[in-house]
Design a protein around this motif. Structure first.
Motif, PDB file in Angstrom:
ATOM      1  N   ALA A  77      88.818 -45.899  12.702  1.00 57.32           N
ATOM      2  CA  ALA A  77      89.595 -45.864  13.937  1.00 57.32           C
ATOM      3  C   ALA A  77      90.717 -44.835  13.884  1.00 57.32           C
ATOM      4  CB  ALA A  77      90.186 -47.247  14.219  1.00 57.32           C
ATOM      5  N   GLY A  78      91.208 -44.525  12.694  1.00 52.58           N
ATOM      6  CA  GLY A  78      92.287 -43.561  12.563  1.00 52.58           C
ATOM      7  C   GLY A  78      91.825 -42.125  12.439  1.00 52.58           C
ATOM      8  N   LEU A  79      90.526 -41.889  12.580  1.00 53.91           N
ATOM      9  CA  LEU A  79      89.979 -40.546  12.399  1.00 53.91           C
ATOM     10  C   LEU A  79      89.372 -39.986  13.686  1.00 53.91           C
ATOM     11  CD1 LEU A  79      88.234 -41.040   8.931  1.00 53.91           C
ATOM     12  CD2 LEU A  79      90.413 -39.912   9.401  1.00 53.91           C
ATOM     13  N   GLY A  80      89.850 -40.490  14.808  1.00 58.11           N
ATOM     14  CA  GLY A  80      89.267 -40.094  16.079  1.00 58.11           C
ATOM     15  C   GLY A  80      89.407 -38.620  16.406  1.00 58.11           C
ATOM     16  N   HIS A  81      90.392 -37.962  15.805  1.00 60.60           N
ATOM     17  CA  HIS A  81      90.604 -36.540  16.106  1.00 60.60           C
ATOM     18  C   HIS A  81      89.785 -35.618  15.208  1.00 60.60           C
ATOM     19  CE1 HIS A  81      93.215 -37.378  12.726  1.00 60.60           C
ATOM     20  NE2 HIS A  81      93.306 -36.087  12.498  1.00 60.60           N
ATOM     21  N   ILE A  82      89.086 -36.165  14.223  1.00 61.99           N
ATOM     22  CA  ILE A  82      88.231 -35.329  13.374  1.00 61.99           C
ATOM     23  C   ILE A  82      86.926 -35.061  14.138  1.00 61.99           C
ATOM     24  CG2 ILE A  82      87.003 -35.130  11.191  1.00 61.99           C
ATOM     25  CD1 ILE A  82      89.988 -35.069  10.807  1.00 61.99           C
ATOM     26  N   PRO A  83      86.569 -33.816  14.386  1.00 64.13           N
ATOM     27  CA  PRO A  83      85.421 -33.497  15.251  1.00 64.13           C
ATOM     28  C   PRO A  83      84.085 -33.576  14.504  1.00 64.13           C
ATOM     29  CG  PRO A  83      86.470 -31.466  14.562  1.00 64.13           C
ATOM     30  CD  PRO A  83      87.292 -32.586  13.973  1.00 64.13           C
ATOM     31  N   PHE A  84      83.703 -34.772  14.103  1.00 62.09           N
ATOM     32  CA  PHE A  84      82.488 -34.930  13.313  1.00 62.09           C
ATOM     33  C   PHE A  84      81.251 -34.385  14.030  1.00 62.09           C
ATOM     34  CE2 PHE A  84      85.221 -38.310  11.473  1.00 62.09           C
ATOM     35  CZ  PHE A  84      85.165 -37.922  10.148  1.00 62.09           C
ATOM     36  N   ASP A  85      81.159 -34.607  15.334  1.00 60.80           N
ATOM     37  CA  ASP A  85      79.992 -34.100  16.062  1.00 60.80           C
ATOM     38  C   ASP A  85      79.926 -32.580  16.002  1.00 60.80           C
ATOM     39  OD1 ASP A  85      79.213 -36.643  16.721  1.00 60.80           O
ATOM     40  OD2 ASP A  85      80.067 -36.604  18.744  1.00 60.80           O
ATOM     41  N   ASP A  86      81.051 -31.919  16.230  1.00 61.93           N
ATOM     42  CA  ASP A  86      81.078 -30.458  16.187  1.00 61.93           C
ATOM     43  C   ASP A  86      80.785 -29.933  14.781  1.00 61.93           C
ATOM     44  OD1 ASP A  86      81.700 -30.369  18.867  1.00 61.93           O
ATOM     45  OD2 ASP A  86      83.867 -30.229  18.530  1.00 61.93           O
ATOM     46  N   LEU A  87      81.142 -30.728  13.771  1.00 60.59           N
ATOM     47  CA  LEU A  87      80.875 -30.329  12.389  1.00 60.59           C
ATOM     48  C   LEU A  87      79.443 -30.645  11.965  1.00 60.59           C
ATOM     49  CD1 LEU A  87      84.167 -31.552  10.649  1.00 60.59           C
ATOM     50  CD2 LEU A  87      83.578 -29.243  11.398  1.00 60.59           C
ATOM     51  N   GLU A  88      78.708 -31.342  12.843  1.00 59.18           N
ATOM     52  CA  GLU A  88      77.336 -31.790  12.550  1.00 59.18           C
ATOM     53  C   GLU A  88      77.309 -32.655  11.301  1.00 59.18           C
ATOM     54  OE1 GLU A  88      74.778 -28.375  12.531  1.00 59.18           O
ATOM     55  OE2 GLU A  88      75.063 -27.976  14.667  1.00 59.18           O
ATOM     56  N   VAL A  89      78.285 -33.555  11.246  1.00 59.36           N
ATOM     57  CA  VAL A  89      78.376 -34.542  10.166  1.00 59.36           C
ATOM     58  C   VAL A  89      78.103 -35.920  10.762  1.00 59.36           C
ATOM     59  CG1 VAL A  89      79.916 -35.674   8.514  1.00 59.36           C
ATOM     60  CG2 VAL A  89      79.997 -33.185   8.798  1.00 59.36           C
ATOM     61  N   GLU A  90      77.108 -36.602  10.239  1.00 57.90           N
ATOM     62  CA  GLU A  90      76.775 -37.949  10.689  1.00 57.90           C
ATOM     63  C   GLU A  90      77.788 -38.942  10.113  1.00 57.90           C
ATOM     64  OE1 GLU A  90      73.404 -41.396   9.842  1.00 57.90           O
ATOM     65  OE2 GLU A  90      73.113 -39.350   9.099  1.00 57.90           O
ATOM     66  N   VAL A  91      78.377 -39.773  10.954  1.00 61.27           N
ATOM     67  CA  VAL A  91      79.320 -40.783  10.497  1.00 61.27           C
ATOM     68  C   VAL A  91      78.583 -42.107  10.296  1.00 61.27           C
ATOM     69  CG1 VAL A  91      81.450 -42.031  10.989  1.00 61.27           C
ATOM     70  CG2 VAL A  91      81.204 -39.642  11.714  1.00 61.27           C
ATOM     71  N   ARG A  92      78.812 -42.713   9.146  1.00 56.25           N
ATOM     72  CA  ARG A  92      78.195 -44.009   8.829  1.00 56.25           C
ATOM     73  C   ARG A  92      79.301 -45.018   8.535  1.00 56.25           C
ATOM     74  NH1 ARG A  92      73.322 -42.039   4.650  1.00 56.25           N
ATOM     75  NH2 ARG A  92      72.283 -40.638   6.168  1.00 56.25           N
ATOM     76  N   PRO A  93      79.850 -45.638   9.579  1.00 58.68           N
ATOM     77  CA  PRO A  93      80.853 -46.677   9.349  1.00 58.68           C
ATOM     78  C   PRO A  93      80.204 -47.920   8.747  1.00 58.68           C
ATOM     79  CG  PRO A  93      80.879 -45.869  11.623  1.00 58.68           C
ATOM     80  CD  PRO A  93      79.600 -45.421  10.999  1.00 58.68           C
ATOM     81  N   TRP A  94      80.983 -48.670   7.968  1.00 58.87           N
ATOM     82  CA  TRP A  94      80.451 -49.897   7.377  1.00 58.87           C
ATOM     83  C   TRP A  94      81.548 -50.955   7.349  1.00 58.87           C
ATOM     84  CZ3 TRP A  94      82.393 -51.787   2.660  1.00 58.87           C
ATOM     85  CH2 TRP A  94      83.223 -50.903   1.947  1.00 58.87           C
ATOM     86  N   VAL A  95      81.125 -52.198   7.240  1.00 60.36           N
ATOM     87  CA  VAL A  95      82.064 -53.313   7.206  1.00 60.36           C
ATOM     88  C   VAL A  95      81.897 -54.058   5.885  1.00 60.36           C
ATOM     89  CG1 VAL A  95      82.123 -53.560   9.712  1.00 60.36           C
ATOM     90  CG2 VAL A  95      80.456 -54.865   8.381  1.00 60.36           C
ATOM     91  N   ASP A  96      82.923 -54.795   5.523  1.00 62.07           N
ATOM     92  CA  ASP A  96      82.886 -55.574   4.282  1.00 62.07           C
ATOM     93  C   ASP A  96      81.664 -56.479   4.252  1.00 62.07           C
ATOM     94  OD1 ASP A  96      85.269 -54.402   3.584  1.00 62.07           O
ATOM     95  OD2 ASP A  96      86.520 -56.104   4.141  1.00 62.07           O
TER      96      ASP A  96
END
Length: 377
Positions: A77-96
Motif C-alpha cells: 500500500a505504501g508503494l503506490g507511486h512506484i510505476p511497476f506497470d511502466d517498468l514491466e515488473v509483475e507485482v506479487r503481493p502476499w499475505v501472512d
C-alpha cells in the motif's frame, strides 16, 4: 515499518533492469533475487531493509519472463507511486500464511540463482527449501552496474562532497578544549543535516589517544589543549548518494615537531595516491602509491587499513582500493583516498577525499584544506 521508497525515473530503471538481465545471462545464472537494500533502491527506487516477511525483486535472465516484485500486501500500500506497470515488473503481493518464497520462484526456469548481499540467512534457507538449491552471490553481477557512475550520479556525489565540506568549514564552531567528543559530535551531526544531508550516517571525533582507533566514533573524553583530533563524517543526501570526508585538527596550539613531520608524510601519501588515479591503473596500484610514501618515511607499520573504498548509494561499496585488487580503474568510478597513520594510545591522523576517475586522472569531490588545521582555544 518495512519497505520504504524513494524515486527513480522510468527510463533509468528500465535501462538498469535490461542491463541486469544481460549481465545475469552472461554470468550463467537463471535469475537474480534482489532484497531490500541499496541494490533494490538502485534498480527500482524501493528502499528499506530486510525483515522476516520476504520482499524481493526477481529478475530472470530470460527476456521472455517478466521480472516480479514479491511484497507483503501490508507494505504494498505504501508503494503506490512506484510505476511497476511502466517498468514491466509483475507485482506479487502476499499475505501472512502464504508461502512467499515459493511465490518468488514461481515460473522461473531451472538453474542456479544469484542473491544480493542483503538477503538474510532466514530467507536464503527458505528459498533453498522452496527449490533454489544452487545459490550464488549476486555482487559480481550487480557491481558491474553500480561501479561506474553516470553523469547524474556524479553530480549527486559532487553535491554530497560540497555539503560535507561545508560542515568541515564550521568545525571551529564546536571543537575546543573542555568539550567532550560526544558534545562536539552532536553539533556536527546537526550541521550535517543543516548543510543538506538527509541524515548524519556517522560522526567520528577521535581526540588524542582515541584518534589512534580509526572507527572510534564518540566518547565522553574531554578534549584537551594540544590534542590531535580526527573528524570523519558523512551521510546521504535525500537522493541517497553519500558523502564521506576526514580531516585532522590540532586543538589550541601547533603540533609538536614529530607530529608535524609525520603528518607531512601523510599529506604526501594522500597526494601520491590521488596522482596515481587514472584509467587503466589497478586499485592495488593506488594503494601501493599511498603506502610507498609512508614506508619510505618509516611509517609503514602505522598505516593499518586499505587506502580507500567505493562510494555511491552505500558509503562502502565497490571498488575497494586495496592490495590484491587488480581491477583496472575506469572513468566514472568513485572512491575514497584515505591513508592514515596511527600511534597506538597516543594519536592518529587521516586525510580523506572522495575522487572520481576521469579520462585522464582524478576529480576531487572534497576540497577543504588538507593541512593539520590548528583550532584556536
Amino acid at each position: 515499518m518495512g519497505v520504504l521508497s524513494s524515486t527513480i525515473d522510468v527510463p533509468t530503471a528500465r535501462g538498469r533492469l535490461a542491463r541486469l538481465r544481460g549481465l545475469t545471462e552472461a554470468a550463467g545464472v537463471s535469475a537474480v533475487l534482489v532484497s531490500p537494500g541499496s541494490d533494490l533502491r538502485y534498480l527500482i527506487g524501493v528502499g528499506g531493509g530486510s525483515f522476516e516477511r520476504l520482499t524481493a525483486l526477481v529478475v530472470p535472465a530470460d527476456p521472455a519472463v517478466a521480472p516480479c516484485f514479491v511484497v507483503p500486501k501490508l507494505e504494498y500500500a505504501g508503494l503506490g507511486h512506484i510505476p511497476f506497470d511502466d517498468l514491466e515488473v509483475e507485482v506479487r503481493p502476499w499475505v501472512d500464511g502464504e508461502d512467499a518464497h515459493a511465490l518468488a520462484l514461481a515460473g522461473l526456469p531451472p538453474g542456479p540463482m544469484a542473491f544480493s548481499d542483503t538477503t538474510t540467512a532466514l530467507h536464503l534457507f527458505q528459498l533453498r527449501d522452496a527449490g533454489a538449491t544452487d545459490q550464488r552471490p549476486a555482487w559480481p553481477i550487480v557491481r558491474e552496474l553500480r561501479m561506474r557512475k553516470t553523469p547524474e550520479e556524479l553530480a549527486e556525489l559532487r553535491a554530497a562532497g560540497a555539503a560535507i565540506d561545508r560542515v568541515h568549514s564550521r568545525i571551529a564552531e564546536w571543537l575546543r578544549p573542555g568539550r567532550t567528543e560526544r558534545e562536539v559530535g552532536s553539533d556536527i551531526a546537526a550541521a550535517i543535516v543543516e548543510e543538506g544531508h538527509a541524515a548524519a550516517e556517522f560522526v567520528i571525533v577521535g581526540s588524542g589517544p582515541n584518534g589512534s582507533s580509526p572507527h572510534h566514533a564518540l566518547s565522553d573524553r574531554v578534549i584537551e589543549r594540544g590534542d590531535v583530533v580526527v573528524v570523519d563524517i558523512g551521510g546521504p543526501l535525500p537522493s541517497g548518494y553519500c558523502s564521506d570526508s576526514t580531516r585532522t585538527y590540532a586543538v589550541g596550539r601547533a603540533p609538536e615537531p614529530d607530529v608535524a613531520s609525520a603528518y607531512a608524510a601523510l599529506q604526501a601519501s594522500h597526494q601520491a595516491a590521488v596522482d596515481a588515479v587514472r584509467p587503466g591503473v589497478t586499485c592495488q596500484d593506488v594503494d601501493r602509491a599511498a603506502r610507498r610514501v609512508l614506508v619510505e618515511a618509516g611509517l609503514g607499520d602505522h598505516f593499518i587499513h586499505r587506502t580507500g573504498h567505493g562510494i555511491g548509494l552505500d558509503v562502502h561499496e565497490e571498488p575497494y582500493i586495496v592490495e590484491g585488487n587488480v581491477l583496472p580503474l575506469e572513468s566514472g568510478m568513485t572512491f575514497s583516498i584515505e591513508p592514515c597513520i596511527v600511534f597506538q594510545g597516543r594519536w592518529g591522523a587521516r586525510i580523506e577525499d572522495i575522487v572520481a576517475v576521469t579520462a585522464d586522472g582524478a576529480e576531487r569531490f572534497n576540497n577543504r584544506p588538507r593541512d593539520l588545521v590548528v583550532i584556536p582555544g
